[in-house]
Design an enzyme around this catalytic site. Structure first.
Site, PDB file in Angstrom:
ATOM      1  N   HIS A  50     -20.962 -46.085  76.270  1.00 47.57           N
ATOM      2  CA  HIS A  50     -20.919 -45.196  77.429  1.00 47.57           C
ATOM      3  C   HIS A  50     -19.928 -45.597  78.517  1.00 47.57           C
ATOM      4  CE1 HIS A  50     -22.401 -42.152  80.103  1.00 47.57           C
ATOM      5  NE2 HIS A  50     -22.819 -43.023  80.995  1.00 47.57           N
ATOM      6  N   GLN A  72     -21.392 -50.987  78.515  1.00 53.12           N
ATOM      7  CA  GLN A  72     -22.745 -50.409  78.591  1.00 53.12           C
ATOM      8  C   GLN A  72     -23.019 -49.402  77.468  1.00 53.12           C
ATOM      9  OE1 GLN A  72     -23.998 -47.530  81.912  1.00 53.12           O
ATOM     10  NE2 GLN A  72     -25.161 -49.365  82.366  1.00 53.12           N
ATOM     11  N   PHE A 129     -32.653 -42.004  90.950  1.00 50.63           N
ATOM     12  CA  PHE A 129     -31.938 -42.453  89.767  1.00 50.63           C
ATOM     13  C   PHE A 129     -32.300 -43.909  89.513  1.00 50.63           C
ATOM     14  CE2 PHE A 129     -28.565 -41.461  86.801  1.00 50.63           C
ATOM     15  CZ  PHE A 129     -28.526 -40.082  86.863  1.00 50.63           C
ATOM     16  N   GLU A 168     -30.579 -39.422  81.455  1.00 51.88           N
ATOM     17  CA  GLU A 168     -31.765 -40.180  81.847  1.00 51.88           C
ATOM     18  C   GLU A 168     -32.813 -39.246  82.467  1.00 51.88           C
ATOM     19  OE1 GLU A 168     -30.241 -44.186  83.280  1.00 51.88           O
ATOM     20  OE2 GLU A 168     -31.478 -43.598  84.966  1.00 51.88           O
ATOM     21  N   ARG A 179     -23.655 -51.485  85.017  1.00 52.98           N
ATOM     22  CA  ARG A 179     -23.478 -50.491  86.088  1.00 52.98           C
ATOM     23  C   ARG A 179     -24.749 -49.676  86.296  1.00 52.98           C
ATOM     24  NH1 ARG A 179     -22.391 -44.995  86.293  1.00 52.98           N
ATOM     25  NH2 ARG A 179     -21.744 -44.722  84.139  1.00 52.98           N
ATOM     26  N   GLU A 230     -12.517 -46.101  86.005  1.00 56.65           N
ATOM     27  CA  GLU A 230     -13.145 -46.858  84.918  1.00 56.65           C
ATOM     28  C   GLU A 230     -12.192 -47.860  84.265  1.00 56.65           C
ATOM     29  OE1 GLU A 230     -15.678 -44.556  82.327  1.00 56.65           O
ATOM     30  OE2 GLU A 230     -15.813 -46.203  80.885  1.00 56.65           O
ATOM     31  N   LEU A 235     -24.256 -37.318  75.246  1.00 56.14           N
ATOM     32  CA  LEU A 235     -25.256 -37.888  76.139  1.00 56.14           C
ATOM     33  C   LEU A 235     -26.437 -36.957  76.412  1.00 56.14           C
ATOM     34  CD1 LEU A 235     -25.191 -40.637  77.665  1.00 56.14           C
ATOM     35  CD2 LEU A 235     -24.775 -39.301  79.716  1.00 56.14           C
ATOM     36  N   GLY A 285      -7.887 -40.756  89.899  1.00 57.05           N
ATOM     37  CA  GLY A 285      -6.456 -40.462  90.023  1.00 57.05           C
ATOM     38  C   GLY A 285      -6.206 -39.349  91.029  1.00 57.05           C
ATOM     39  N   ARG A 333     -31.138 -49.337  81.426  1.00 55.76           N
ATOM     40  CA  ARG A 333     -30.457 -48.875  80.207  1.00 55.76           C
ATOM     41  C   ARG A 333     -30.354 -49.960  79.139  1.00 55.76           C
ATOM     42  NH1 ARG A 333     -25.645 -45.138  82.941  1.00 55.76           N
ATOM     43  NH2 ARG A 333     -27.079 -43.527  83.636  1.00 55.76           N
ATOM     44  N   HIS A 368     -25.635 -46.516  76.564  1.00 55.67           N
ATOM     45  CA  HIS A 368     -26.688 -45.663  77.120  1.00 55.67           C
ATOM     46  C   HIS A 368     -27.706 -45.431  76.008  1.00 55.67           C
ATOM     47  CE1 HIS A 368     -28.664 -42.221  78.914  1.00 55.67           C
ATOM     48  NE2 HIS A 368     -27.959 -42.364  80.009  1.00 55.67           N
ATOM     49  N   ALA A 372      -5.579 -38.046  85.674  1.00 51.48           N
ATOM     50  CA  ALA A 372      -5.978 -36.994  86.617  1.00 51.48           C
ATOM     51  C   ALA A 372      -7.480 -36.788  86.609  1.00 51.48           C
ATOM     52  CB  ALA A 372      -5.242 -35.703  86.262  1.00 51.48           C
ATOM     53  N   GLY A 373      -8.246 -37.870  86.421  1.00 49.55           N
ATOM     54  CA  GLY A 373      -9.697 -37.800  86.587  1.00 49.55           C
ATOM     55  C   GLY A 373     -10.023 -37.930  88.074  1.00 49.55           C
TER      56      GLY A 373
HETATM   57  C1  FAD Z   1     -20.991 -37.871  79.405  1.00 51.59           C
HETATM   58  C2  FAD Z   1     -20.809 -38.730  80.625  1.00 51.59           C
HETATM   59  C3  FAD Z   1     -21.640 -38.556  81.734  1.00 51.59           C
HETATM   60  C4  FAD Z   1     -21.474 -39.355  82.869  1.00 51.59           C
HETATM   61  N1  FAD Z   1     -22.293 -39.169  83.956  1.00 51.59           N
HETATM   62  C5  FAD Z   1     -22.095 -39.907  85.093  1.00 51.59           C
HETATM   63  C6  FAD Z   1     -22.870 -39.665  86.290  1.00 51.59           C
HETATM   64  O1  FAD Z   1     -23.707 -38.774  86.332  1.00 51.59           O
HETATM   65  N2  FAD Z   1     -22.625 -40.435  87.381  1.00 51.59           N
HETATM   66  C7  FAD Z   1     -21.673 -41.429  87.391  1.00 51.59           C
HETATM   67  O2  FAD Z   1     -21.497 -42.086  88.409  1.00 51.59           O
HETATM   68  N3  FAD Z   1     -20.926 -41.660  86.268  1.00 51.59           N
HETATM   69  C8  FAD Z   1     -21.094 -40.925  85.137  1.00 51.59           C
HETATM   70  N4  FAD Z   1     -20.315 -41.160  84.020  1.00 51.59           N
HETATM   71  C9  FAD Z   1     -19.192 -42.115  84.124  1.00 51.59           C
HETATM   72  C10 FAD Z   1     -18.023 -41.477  84.867  1.00 51.59           C
HETATM   73  O3  FAD Z   1     -18.021 -40.082  84.676  1.00 51.59           O
HETATM   74  C11 FAD Z   1     -16.663 -42.038  84.413  1.00 51.59           C
HETATM   75  O4  FAD Z   1     -16.703 -43.432  84.453  1.00 51.59           O
HETATM   76  C12 FAD Z   1     -15.549 -41.547  85.330  1.00 51.59           C
HETATM   77  O5  FAD Z   1     -15.563 -40.140  85.408  1.00 51.59           O
HETATM   78  C13 FAD Z   1     -14.162 -42.016  84.911  1.00 51.59           C
HETATM   79  O6  FAD Z   1     -13.210 -41.425  85.784  1.00 51.59           O
HETATM   80  P1  FAD Z   1     -11.698 -41.905  85.816  1.00 51.59           P
HETATM   81  O7  FAD Z   1     -11.059 -41.279  87.014  1.00 51.59           O
HETATM   82  O8  FAD Z   1     -11.628 -43.375  85.709  1.00 51.59           O
HETATM   83  O9  FAD Z   1     -11.049 -41.324  84.479  1.00 51.59           O
HETATM   84  P2  FAD Z   1     -11.297 -40.016  83.589  1.00 51.59           P
HETATM   85  O10 FAD Z   1     -12.009 -38.945  84.323  1.00 51.59           O
HETATM   86  O11 FAD Z   1     -11.843 -40.479  82.295  1.00 51.59           O
HETATM   87  O12 FAD Z   1      -9.816 -39.504  83.367  1.00 51.59           O
HETATM   88  C14 FAD Z   1      -8.834 -40.266  82.674  1.00 51.59           C
HETATM   89  C15 FAD Z   1      -7.480 -39.622  82.932  1.00 51.59           C
HETATM   90  O13 FAD Z   1      -6.457 -40.456  82.411  1.00 51.59           O
HETATM   91  C16 FAD Z   1      -5.523 -39.685  81.711  1.00 51.59           C
HETATM   92  N5  FAD Z   1      -4.878 -40.570  80.723  1.00 51.59           N
HETATM   93  C17 FAD Z   1      -5.451 -41.461  79.884  1.00 51.59           C
HETATM   94  N6  FAD Z   1      -4.514 -42.103  79.155  1.00 51.59           N
HETATM   95  C18 FAD Z   1      -3.326 -41.624  79.570  1.00 51.59           C
HETATM   96  C19 FAD Z   1      -1.972 -41.886  79.208  1.00 51.59           C
HETATM   97  N7  FAD Z   1      -1.645 -42.770  78.258  1.00 51.59           N
HETATM   98  N8  FAD Z   1      -0.986 -41.180  79.830  1.00 51.59           N
HETATM   99  C20 FAD Z   1      -1.270 -40.247  80.783  1.00 51.59           C
HETATM  100  N9  FAD Z   1      -2.550 -39.970  81.158  1.00 51.59           N
HETATM  101  C21 FAD Z   1      -3.536 -40.652  80.569  1.00 51.59           C
HETATM  102  C22 FAD Z   1      -6.304 -38.538  81.123  1.00 51.59           C
HETATM  103  O14 FAD Z   1      -5.453 -37.437  80.892  1.00 51.59           O
HETATM  104  C23 FAD Z   1      -7.305 -38.255  82.266  1.00 51.59           C
HETATM  105  O15 FAD Z   1      -6.732 -37.374  83.205  1.00 51.59           O
HETATM  106  C24 FAD Z   1     -20.458 -40.362  82.887  1.00 51.59           C
HETATM  107  C25 FAD Z   1     -19.626 -40.518  81.780  1.00 51.59           C
HETATM  108  C26 FAD Z   1     -19.803 -39.729  80.658  1.00 51.59           C
HETATM  109  C27 FAD Z   1     -18.897 -39.972  79.478  1.00 51.59           C
END
Ligand code: FAD
Length: 581
Positions: free
Chosen positions: A353, A241, A121, A256, A394, A383, A253, A19, A287, A243, A15-16
């Protein structure tokens, strides 16, 4: 162990940002019954921590901008390993998706004309590399938080059904098709079988494999190792990557933006060492370059007090700039380090990162196997997926774009698929393998077994020492041997906690075993690729080798080892050029 059954048309795991975007698009169709399974409460997903911004060529700041320029920067940033057909889709669709987020209610920061504000950026330029351009759209320094909240509200509005704190522990993939998933209800310890026509993995990264990481403790790569276990390959896992500026010892983190505002990296002698490594861009070099330079300083004994960190000096910025433009960072320093960045330098070291590699997909998020064959009904986004738009490295702000562009496309493609596909049988006892695996972990008596936390700690150390910013054959071979020994010990992990509900001892042990599989695959792939490209830096093979290595790696566990395959890079507009840092 009691097993519950559910049937939906479409299941979203995670649910990121990615999703939830897919879920909103599925639910909006009206005729596709959709559920989201998430091991976290949705708004706790890591997307909520992203600060910097989301890249889109809107040209709102009085400067010209075009998606073709964004595409060029992304291809160049990827060290020419990114697939140009996918990069074109991402850069062309990003303005539209950003406006769509705005219309959903996302409170972007505004410029004087009331349009979405944009800032600079690293790596984002106008006119094919000529000059920096303001392309990152932002909501103060809480862009990811706002994306997540907006999409969660839209999901609720569209009646998406949520199963919060349900951890998927197995995927029902058989005969080239995905028929659903098995999840552990963390609150009760009971298993649930979710049958569906189409399932999308949106489970995020796996930064927890390393000791020093910017990633939340929940980022253990579950989706990646679940598909790999079921014989689906992972793509380009050698590219990860680091950072340059994570808080020393913690990895949290430091954006930048601190260097963007004029912050300077210094070694023990107080020297601005980036002048030696990148005379033009200095502290704002890419980076990879900055991370490598910090490691070189540390190795040469010029870390602060000879230790494994350097200083990020922001004292010359003055209190006003720090308090108004970098308030979150100032807060982190005060909370976690007990120091004031207005008067003291910040101790930093490179931090794990972002995963460029992951589950191979086409531009609609559909997962493809070793020989390009589709796995029916299985999708991956965000991701955990590898489309591949980031190639070997990236650019900042391009992950958030990736989430929403490909989340939307996957949602639409899945809805279409669900209308034509039948619900396939999931067999007599679909929860069987997951139940056996958890019971095996559960039944090992405490005193005879290994401790999962200790194994995890050792794995993180090995990955930090042997498979991080610099790599050599010797280091990687040693890493492989150590990971193999840890994997063997992991078969004897024992669980101390005997409770049914919220047994985090059990889920931690399960995640540790999965992460060891990813550590194994990634180390193997790093050893296999005998060149340096983007984030993959081999000291024994310092040059990029387009003749032999302008190709993606595919890797799948097979009989205790890893089977490797390759697929070509899509090159549509920009031929590879000399590596420029
Ligand atoms: C500190 C930080 C700062 C960042 N800043 C930036 C930025 O400024 N700009 C940019 O473009 N990117 C940035 N990034 C990268 C970016 O935020 C991430 O790559 C991105 O948010 C990942 O999103 P996602 O939807 O793939 O998963 P996530 O948001 O990581 O969510 C993963 C989801 O999967 C679920 N999940 C995992 N395993 C299971 C399982 N086995 N069963 C059920 N659910 C599960 C979790 O509950 C969660 O809901 C940053 C990353 C970090 C760590």
């Amino acid at each position: 162990m009691r097993v519950h059954e559910h049937t939906f048309d479409a299941i979203v795991v995670g649910a990121g940002g990615s999703g939830l975007m897919a879920a909103v698009y599925l639910a909006r169709q009206g005729d596709v019954r959709t559920a989201v399974l998430s091991k976290l409460y949705p708004t706790r997903s890591h997307t909520g921590t992203a600060q910097g911004g989301i890249g889109a060529a809107l040209g709102n700041m009085g400067e010209e901008d075009h998606w073709e320029w964004h595409m060029f920067d992304t291809v160049k940033g990827s060290d020419y390993l990114g697939d140009q057909d996918a990069i074109e889709v991402m850069c062309r669709e990003s303005p539209e998706v950003v406006y769509e987020l705005e219309h959903m209610g996302l409170p972007f920061s505004r410029n004087e004309e009331g349009r979405i504000a944009q800032r600079r950026f690293g790596g984002h330029t106008s006119n094919y590399g000529e000059a920096p351009v303001r392309r990152a759209c932002y909501a103060a320094d809480r862009t990811g938080h706002m994306i997540l909240q907006t999409l969660y509200q839209q999901s609720i509005k569209n009646d998406v059904q949520f199963f919060d704190e349900y951890q998927v522990v197995d995927l029902l993939i058989e005969g080239g098709a995905c028929r659903g998933a098995v999840a552990l209800n963390i609150a009760t310890g009971e298993l649930h079988v979710f049958r569906c026509k189409a399932l999308v993995l949106a489970t995020g990264g796996y930064g927890q494999v390393w000791e020093i990481t910017s990633n939340a403790v929940t980022l253990t790569g579950d989706g990646m190792f679940l598909v790999a276990r079921r014989g689906v390959p992972l793509e380009d896992m050698e590219f990860y990557q680091f950072h340059p500026t994570g808080i020393r010892g913690m990895g949290i983190l430091i954006t930048e933006g601190v260097r963007g505002e004029g912050g300077i990296l210094r070694n023990h002698e107080g020297e601005r060492f980036m002048e030696r490594y990148a005379p033009n861009l200095k502290d704002l070099a890419s980076r990879d370059v900055v991370s490598r330079a910090i490691y070189k300083e540390i190795r040469a004994g010029r870390g602060i007090d000879g230790k494994r960190f350097v200083h990020l000096d922001a004292t010359q910025l003055g209190a006003e700039v720090i308090e108004t433009k970098l308030p979150e960072i100032a807060d982190f320093c005060r909370t976690y380090l007990g120091i004031d960045p207005v008067t003291e330098p910040i101790p930093v070291q490179p931090t794990a990162h972002y995963a460029m590699g992951g589950i191979p997909t086409n531009v609609n998020g559909a997962v493809v196997g070793m020989h390009g064959e589709p796995i029916r009904g299985l999708y991956a986004i965000g991701e955990c997926a590898c489309v591949s738009v980031h190639g070997a490295n990236r650019l900042g702000t391009n992950s958030l774009v990736d989430l929403v562009v490909f989340g939307r496309r996957a949602g639409l493609a899945m809805a279409d698929y669900c209308r034509h596909a039948d619900l396939e049988s999931a067999g007599d006892d679909p929860a069987g393998p997951a139940r056996e695996e958890l019971e095996r972990l559960w039944s090992t008596a405490g005193s005879d077994g290994e401790n999962a936390a200790e194994i995890r700690r050792e794995m993180k150390q090995v990955m930090m020492d042997n498979v991080s910013v610099f790599r050599t054959e010797e280091l990687l071979q040693e890493g492989l041997a150590k990971i193999a020994a840890l994997r063997e010990r992991a078969d004897r992990i024992a669980i101390d906690d005997r409770s049914q509900g919220f047994n985090l001892d059990l889920t931690d042990a399960w995640e540790t075993k999965g992460m060891l599989e990813l550590a194994h695959i990634m180390t193997f792939c790093a050893l296999n690729r005998t060149e340096s490209r983007g984030a993959h830096s081999r000291e024994d093979y310092p040059d990029r080798d387009d003749e032999n290595w302008l190709k993606h790696t595919l890797a799948v566990p097979r009989d205790g080892s890893i089977e490797i395959g390759y697929k070509p890079v899509s090159i549509t507009r920009f031929e590879p050029k000399e590596r420029v840092y």
